[in-house]
Write an enzyme that holds these catalytic residues in place. Structure first.
Site, PDB file in Angstrom:
ATOM      1  CB  THR A   1      45.779  30.304  42.505  1.00 32.08           C
ATOM      2  OG1 THR A   1      46.320  29.590  43.610  1.00 32.08           O
ATOM      3  CG2 THR A   1      46.032  29.559  41.213  1.00 32.08           C
TER       4      THR A   1
ATOM      5  CE  LYS B   1      50.160  36.584  52.510  1.00 32.15           C
ATOM      6  NZ  LYS B   1      49.453  36.991  51.282  1.00 32.15           N
TER       7      LYS B   1
ATOM      8  N   GLY C   1      44.127  52.920  46.276  1.00 32.98           N
ATOM      9  CA  GLY C   1      44.445  51.551  45.863  1.00 32.98           C
ATOM     10  C   GLY C   1      45.407  50.859  46.817  1.00 32.98           C
TER      11      GLY C   1
ATOM     12  CD  GLU D   1      42.928  43.978  47.688  1.00 38.39           C
ATOM     13  OE1 GLU D   1      41.981  43.988  46.882  1.00 38.39           O
ATOM     14  OE2 GLU D   1      44.109  43.754  47.360  1.00 38.39           O
TER      15      GLU D   1
ATOM     16  CG  ASP E   1      48.251  40.083  54.971  1.00 40.29           C
ATOM     17  OD1 ASP E   1      48.329  39.135  54.179  1.00 40.29           O
ATOM     18  OD2 ASP E   1      49.108  40.986  55.044  1.00 40.29           O
TER      19      ASP E   1
ATOM     20  CE  LYS F   1      51.911  39.423  54.168  1.00 43.74           C
ATOM     21  NZ  LYS F   1      51.649  40.863  53.969  1.00 43.74           N
TER      22      LYS F   1
HETATM   23  N1  LIG Z   1      49.083  41.338  44.700  1.00 43.88           N
HETATM   24  C1  LIG Z   1      50.117  41.397  45.517  1.00 43.88           C
HETATM   25  O1  LIG Z   1      50.770  42.450  45.664  1.00 43.88           O
HETATM   26  C2  LIG Z   1      50.570  40.173  46.269  1.00 43.88           C
HETATM   27  C3  LIG Z   1      51.694  40.241  47.105  1.00 43.88           C
HETATM   28  C4  LIG Z   1      52.131  39.076  47.763  1.00 43.88           C
HETATM   29  C5  LIG Z   1      51.436  37.875  47.604  1.00 43.88           C
HETATM   30  N2  LIG Z   1      50.309  37.870  46.826  1.00 43.88           N
HETATM   31  C6  LIG Z   1      49.609  36.583  46.657  1.00 43.88           C
HETATM   32  O2  LIG Z   1      49.794  36.177  45.315  1.00 43.88           O
HETATM   33  C7  LIG Z   1      48.637  35.469  44.855  1.00 43.88           C
HETATM   34  C8  LIG Z   1      48.136  36.114  43.569  1.00 43.88           C
HETATM   35  O3  LIG Z   1      47.774  37.460  43.856  1.00 43.88           O
HETATM   36  P1  LIG Z   1      47.209  38.384  42.696  1.00 43.88           P
HETATM   37  O4  LIG Z   1      47.169  39.752  43.245  1.00 43.88           O
HETATM   38  O5  LIG Z   1      47.946  38.109  41.427  1.00 43.88           O
HETATM   39  O6  LIG Z   1      45.714  37.789  42.566  1.00 43.88           O
HETATM   40  P2  LIG Z   1      44.765  37.867  41.297  1.00 43.88           P
HETATM   41  O7  LIG Z   1      45.077  39.078  40.498  1.00 43.88           O
HETATM   42  O8  LIG Z   1      43.395  37.646  41.806  1.00 43.88           O
HETATM   43  O9  LIG Z   1      45.221  36.603  40.425  1.00 43.88           O
HETATM   44  C9  LIG Z   1      44.900  35.283  40.721  1.00 43.88           C
HETATM   45  C10 LIG Z   1      44.726  34.539  39.415  1.00 43.88           C
HETATM   46  O10 LIG Z   1      44.504  33.152  39.665  1.00 43.88           O
HETATM   47  C11 LIG Z   1      43.438  32.728  38.826  1.00 43.88           C
HETATM   48  N3  LIG Z   1      42.785  31.537  39.338  1.00 43.88           N
HETATM   49  C12 LIG Z   1      41.705  31.449  40.170  1.00 43.88           C
HETATM   50  N4  LIG Z   1      41.399  30.146  40.371  1.00 43.88           N
HETATM   51  C13 LIG Z   1      42.273  29.422  39.629  1.00 43.88           C
HETATM   52  C14 LIG Z   1      42.450  28.038  39.392  1.00 43.88           C
HETATM   53  N5  LIG Z   1      41.650  27.120  39.957  1.00 43.88           N
HETATM   54  N6  LIG Z   1      43.449  27.639  38.573  1.00 43.88           N
HETATM   55  C15 LIG Z   1      44.264  28.534  37.986  1.00 43.88           C
HETATM   56  N7  LIG Z   1      44.134  29.864  38.154  1.00 43.88           N
HETATM   57  C16 LIG Z   1      43.159  30.302  38.973  1.00 43.88           C
HETATM   58  C17 LIG Z   1      42.512  33.927  38.784  1.00 43.88           C
HETATM   59  O11 LIG Z   1      41.600  33.834  37.723  1.00 43.88           O
HETATM   60  P3  LIG Z   1      40.197  34.661  37.839  1.00 43.88           P
HETATM   61  O12 LIG Z   1      40.574  36.091  38.048  1.00 43.88           O
HETATM   62  O13 LIG Z   1      39.539  34.391  36.546  1.00 43.88           O
HETATM   63  O14 LIG Z   1      39.490  34.074  39.025  1.00 43.88           O
HETATM   64  C18 LIG Z   1      43.539  35.052  38.598  1.00 43.88           C
HETATM   65  O15 LIG Z   1      43.927  35.166  37.244  1.00 43.88           O
HETATM   66  C19 LIG Z   1      47.620  35.535  46.008  1.00 43.88           C
HETATM   67  O16 LIG Z   1      47.669  34.323  46.701  1.00 43.88           O
HETATM   68  C20 LIG Z   1      48.101  36.684  46.865  1.00 43.88           C
HETATM   69  O17 LIG Z   1      47.769  36.520  48.228  1.00 43.88           O
HETATM   70  C21 LIG Z   1      49.883  38.963  46.144  1.00 43.88           C
END
Ligand SMILES: NC(=O)c1ccc[n+]([C@@H]2O[C@H](COP(=O)([O-])OP(=O)(O)OC[C@H]3O[C@@H](n4cnc5c(N)ncnc54)[C@H](OP(=O)(O)O)[C@@H]3O)[C@@H](O)[C@H]2O)c1
Length: 342
Positions: A98, A127, A209, A212, A223, A227
């Protein structure tokens, strides 16, 4: 061995993880004797649930068409929350993907507490809960005799913790310095190599991209602070909180600063650092001028790296690893395999 998993958060990382399972499940079964099943995929509006394991190809086809997990034919459960799913569905492990929320850690905090209280291992990319309540969550995991694995939250595909905890076992880690954020390193690289002003380099990173639309978490150094805090607490058992870490980002770095550093034979990098000093562990985040022969000086673009200094192995540096959802999903998969590796 069957491993039943709940995946909370079916966004970019959650979906990349499911795609990895589709691609690699046969190989993982063969090499590690692990049959990884997703018994619930939870998103904000509900969940798709199957105690026998969801058909993952069908799930991804459904999501690609714009469907929601809670509407997946035959499996959807509208309104089922992560907490309810974790309390009621038999499973060994939570994959938490999430959004990161540093204010109160939610929804990940509730998911992690519930999973650990129910004796489920946790592998998290989020995190927030770790930054806010690391000790509480570690203690909860210990009490329940399960693992809390956090590679994906600490620079993902770059193996910061594996190196610090495993490869350096038996050493005393004296310091760790990291380039832990791809966006800021990309901007500083453009400024150094092309003379691009900060605002232009940021705009270009956003267009590509790499950054953000709201880049404040990255460029203000927060960030990197999250970490280095987690690395300090895992590898150096520092017991630090975010408030203990002075943080300066890259927003005030000027082309003149870059030129001055260049004339001194240095390159400016955003460094998250933790070190032992006068019997204490201290951490900081700031732009630093590194001499060109420093192992982090040649880390360019979106690449990340960490350099440990130890008492008996001297300096050990590792760099690379994808900074994208696939890299994060791969770090999640690695942590799952490590939980079950003998
Ligand atoms: N993207 C990366 O490259 C990357 C790298 C390392 C770590 N991370 C970490 O990984 C996590 C996910 O990143 P992401 O890029 O996948 O984010 P994301 O695309 O925003 O995905 C997060 C998902 O969680 C859902 N969500 C929100 N509230 C929720 C709840 N209460 N219960 C269940 N699901 C819920 C969101 O739904 P909605 O969209 O409908 O709100 C969305 O589908 C983050 O914590 C991020 O910091 C990401």
């Amino acid at each position: 061995m069957d491993v039943r998993m709940l995946v909370c958060g079916m966004g970019r990382v959650g979906q990349a993880f499911v795609n990895l399972l589709i691609q690699k499940s046969k190989d993982i079964q063969k090499r590690y004797d692990l049959n990884l099943k997703v018994v619930a995929a939870v998103d904000i509006g509900g969940a798709a649930v199957s105690p026998a394991g969801l058909p993952l190809e069908d799930l991804m086809v459904h999501l690609k068409k714009g469907g929601k997990v809670e509407n997946m034919p035959g499996f959807g459960k509208k309104g089922l929350s992560g907490k309810e799913a974790l309390s009621s569905i038999a499973a060994e492990l939570l994959v938490e993907t999430t959004p990161t929320n540093i204010r109160d850690g939610e929804p990940g905090m509730t998911h992690l507490r519930t999973a650990l209280a129910h004796g489920k291992h946790v592998v998290t990319a989020a995190k927030g809960p770790l930054v806010l309540r690391y000790r509480e969550l570690k203690d909860l995991a210990d009490e329940s005799r399960v693992k809390l694995m956090i590679s994906a939250a600490t620079a993902a595909a770059l193996p910061t913790l594996d190196v610090g905890l495993s490869c350096l076992a038996g050493t005393e880690v004296l310091s760790a310095e990291g380039i832990l954020n791809g966006t800021t390193n990309y901007i500083l690289t453009r400024m150094y190599e092309e003379g691009t002003p900060y605002q232009d380099a940021l705009a270009e990173a956003q267009k590509m991209g790499v950054a953000e639309p709201d880049p404040s978490l990255d460029v203000e150094g927060r960030d990197t602070a999250n970490k280095i805090l987690l690395i300090a607490n895992e590898v150096l058992q520092a017991g630090l909180s975010l408030k203990d870490i002075p943080v300066e980002g890259i927003t005030r770095v000027t082309p003149e600063d870059i030129q001055k550093a260049r004339k001194e034979g240095k390159v400016i990098k955003l460094i998250g650092k933790v070190e032992k000093k006068d019997g204490k562990v201290v951490a900081s985040v700031a732009p630093m001028g590194l001499p060109l022969d420093h192992p982090l000086a040649s880390v360019r673009g979106t690449e990340k790296a960490i350099s440990y200094l130890t008492d008996t192995m001297d300096r050990v540096t590792v760099s690379g690893g994808k900074s994208n959802p696939l890299g994060a999903a791969a770090a999640v998969l690695k942590d799952i395999i490590r939980i079950y590796q003998k």
